[in-house]
Design a protein around this motif. Structure first.
Motif, PDB file in Angstrom:
ATOM      1  N   ALA A   1     -21.532 -23.465  25.615  1.00 22.67           N
ATOM      2  CA  ALA A   1     -20.997 -22.188  25.151  1.00 22.67           C
ATOM      3  C   ALA A   1     -20.494 -21.402  26.331  1.00 22.67           C
ATOM      4  O   ALA A   1     -20.664 -21.790  27.483  1.00 22.67           O
ATOM      5  CB  ALA A   1     -22.086 -21.394  24.425  1.00 22.67           C
TER       6      ALA A   1
ATOM      7  N   ARG B   1     -19.343 -17.172  22.088  1.00 17.42           N
ATOM      8  CA  ARG B   1     -20.705 -17.700  22.103  1.00 17.42           C
ATOM      9  C   ARG B   1     -21.398 -17.248  23.383  1.00 17.42           C
ATOM     10  O   ARG B   1     -20.890 -17.450  24.483  1.00 17.42           O
ATOM     11  CB  ARG B   1     -20.702 -19.222  22.020  1.00 17.42           C
ATOM     12  CG  ARG B   1     -20.265 -19.742  20.660  1.00 17.42           C
ATOM     13  CD  ARG B   1     -20.458 -21.241  20.574  1.00 17.42           C
ATOM     14  NE  ARG B   1     -20.120 -21.729  19.251  1.00 17.42           N
ATOM     15  CZ  ARG B   1     -20.272 -22.996  18.861  1.00 17.42           C
ATOM     16  NH1 ARG B   1     -20.762 -23.893  19.715  1.00 17.42           N
ATOM     17  NH2 ARG B   1     -19.948 -23.358  17.633  1.00 17.42           N
TER      18      ARG B   1
ATOM     19  N   ALA C   1     -27.653 -20.013  21.366  1.00 17.63           N
ATOM     20  CA  ALA C   1     -26.352 -19.362  21.461  1.00 17.63           C
ATOM     21  C   ALA C   1     -26.171 -18.508  20.210  1.00 17.63           C
ATOM     22  O   ALA C   1     -26.526 -18.919  19.107  1.00 17.63           O
ATOM     23  CB  ALA C   1     -25.229 -20.381  21.551  1.00 17.63           C
TER      24      ALA C   1
ATOM     25  N   GLU D   1     -23.234 -16.027  18.123  1.00 19.66           N
ATOM     26  CA  GLU D   1     -21.794 -15.786  18.016  1.00 19.66           C
ATOM     27  C   GLU D   1     -21.529 -14.305  17.823  1.00 19.66           C
ATOM     28  O   GLU D   1     -22.149 -13.642  16.975  1.00 19.66           O
ATOM     29  CB  GLU D   1     -21.220 -16.589  16.850  1.00 19.66           C
ATOM     30  CG  GLU D   1     -21.217 -18.084  17.100  1.00 19.66           C
ATOM     31  CD  GLU D   1     -20.440 -18.855  16.053  1.00 19.66           C
ATOM     32  OE1 GLU D   1     -19.819 -19.876  16.404  1.00 19.66           O
ATOM     33  OE2 GLU D   1     -20.449 -18.434  14.879  1.00 19.66           O
TER      34      GLU D   1
ATOM     35  N   VAL E   1     -26.033 -20.043  16.564  1.00 26.33           N
ATOM     36  CA  VAL E   1     -25.191 -21.216  16.359  1.00 26.33           C
ATOM     37  C   VAL E   1     -26.102 -22.434  16.162  1.00 26.33           C
ATOM     38  O   VAL E   1     -26.887 -22.782  17.038  1.00 26.33           O
ATOM     39  CB  VAL E   1     -24.270 -21.467  17.576  1.00 26.33           C
ATOM     40  CG1 VAL E   1     -23.408 -22.695  17.335  1.00 26.33           C
ATOM     41  CG2 VAL E   1     -23.414 -20.236  17.839  1.00 26.33           C
TER      42      VAL E   1
END
Length: 361
Positions: free
Chosen positions: A8, A242, A259, A261, A359
């Protein structure tokens, strides 16, 4: 504790040695597989603002345009850094240090950016029932003194005496801070009171500067001011940014736990691993509980997701010092605000909507 590996966008908190000013290398990134974005991707880092690393990844039509936004980011953050400084004077500028120096003497005429930040701080102190108090400077300065000495001379490391902390705590009533918006002045009538805005300054500055950049045409960027992350729009391919949540276990090979978003949102984390010193084999972090007057050993970190980076900064500090049920109740009562708690035993807890931002692999 479940740990994930992922790829990311990461805004690292440490970079190789470089000049303490705007780094010259605004770099264009190689395009990724898939549809070619209309805008090109660049990044830049600064090392001399808010005593931390500031990074920006963004999309622009060309390097010249991106450099213009990067320079604007740097110039504005530098002004905020100086305005909110509690340690240094700057010629021709009244800042937080000036207000502290004039405590008990006279009101200080200040820039509207100080008024705005302090109003936000007072509001968040009310929202958090006193867990976000920028008038705790007298207590925090004692901890700063002993922490600095302990880091420089580990063998002599000691804790601030509780009697001195209790005496300092007698001068932390935020209700005594006099903010006169019409005159644009701030006055501390108690000569022993001082402001410490570390729990709001970076986040508030990041929010205000990002709003200005948006007004000036920047539509896709990710800004990190010492880990206070603010997303402007989405990435060049219109997917969300991310961002990694730091693993508080610094000995682990897994640097980031998850991660999340982001699009037009902020992520701010307060953690016990960020600044600390050791006394008699025990680590004491920098987040001081307003009632205990000591670091509270309940969580390793608290991460806040919300639209406003200043609000996120305040909440991350306040909720870190709150009992879990109280902190969760507060978060659930706020619109479009989510939180993640990592306890010292490795347990994780979330507000009702936080997982939706993670994520999944």
């Amino acid at each position: 504790m479940k740990k994930r590996r992922w790829t990311a966008v990461l805004l690292a908190a440490a970079v190789a040695a470089a000049p303490a000013a705007l780094l010259a290398g605004c770099k264009e990134k190689a395009p990724k597989a898939g549809p070619e974005p209309e805008l090109k991707r660049y990044d830049v880092q600064f090392l001399d603002l808010f005593d931390t690393v500031t990074s920006m990844v963004g999309y622009a039509e060309d390097e010249e345009t991106f450099r213009r936004y990067a320079q604007e980011l740097y110039d504005q953050l530098k002004e905020y850094h100086q305005l909110y400084d509690i340690y240094n004077d700057y010629e021709g500028m009244a800042n937080i240090k000036t207000i502290n120096d004039q405590a008990g003497t006279a009101p200080v005429k200040v820039d509207e950016r100080i008024i705005g930040m302090l109003k936000e701080a007072v509001k968040m102190d009310e929202t958090t029932d006193g867990y976000m108090n920028v008038a705790m400077g007298s207590v925090l300065s004692l901890w700063h003194e002993y922490r600095t000495e302990g880091i420089e001379n580990p063998e002599e490391a000691a804790l601030p005496p509780m009697d001195r902390l209790r005496e300092a705590a007698e001068h932390t009533d935020i209700g005594q801070v006099v903010i006169d918006e019409e005159a644009s002045t701030v006055y501390l009538p108690d000569p022993d009171m001082s402001l410490d805005v570390g729990s709001v300054a970076k986040g508030y500055a990041a929010e205000m500067v990002c709003r200005k950049l948006e007004e000036d045409g920047l539509t896709k960027a990710l800004v990190s001011v010492g880990g206070n992350v603010r997303a402007i729009g989405s990435r060049g391919d219109n997917t969300r940014w991310r961002v990694g949540i730091q693993n508080p276990d610094l000995s682990s090979e897994t640097k980031y736990l998850y991660a999340v978003e982001l699009e037009d949102m902020s992520l701010v984390t307060s953690g016990s691993y960020q600044r600390y010193y050791t006394v008699d084999g025990k680590e004491y972090h920098h987040i001081i509980h307003p009632e205990l007057l000591m670091p509270w050993d309940e969580y390793d970190s608290v991460s806040i997701l919300c639209r406003d980076s200043g609000m996120a900064d305040c909440l991350s500090t306040a909720v870190f010092n709150m009992e879990f049920e109280d902190g969760k109740k507060l978060i659930e009562s706020l619109d479009q605000v989510e939180a993640m708690w990592i306890f010292q035993d490795g347990r994780e807890e979330y507000s009702s909507g936080f997982r939706a931002f993670i994520v999944e692999e």
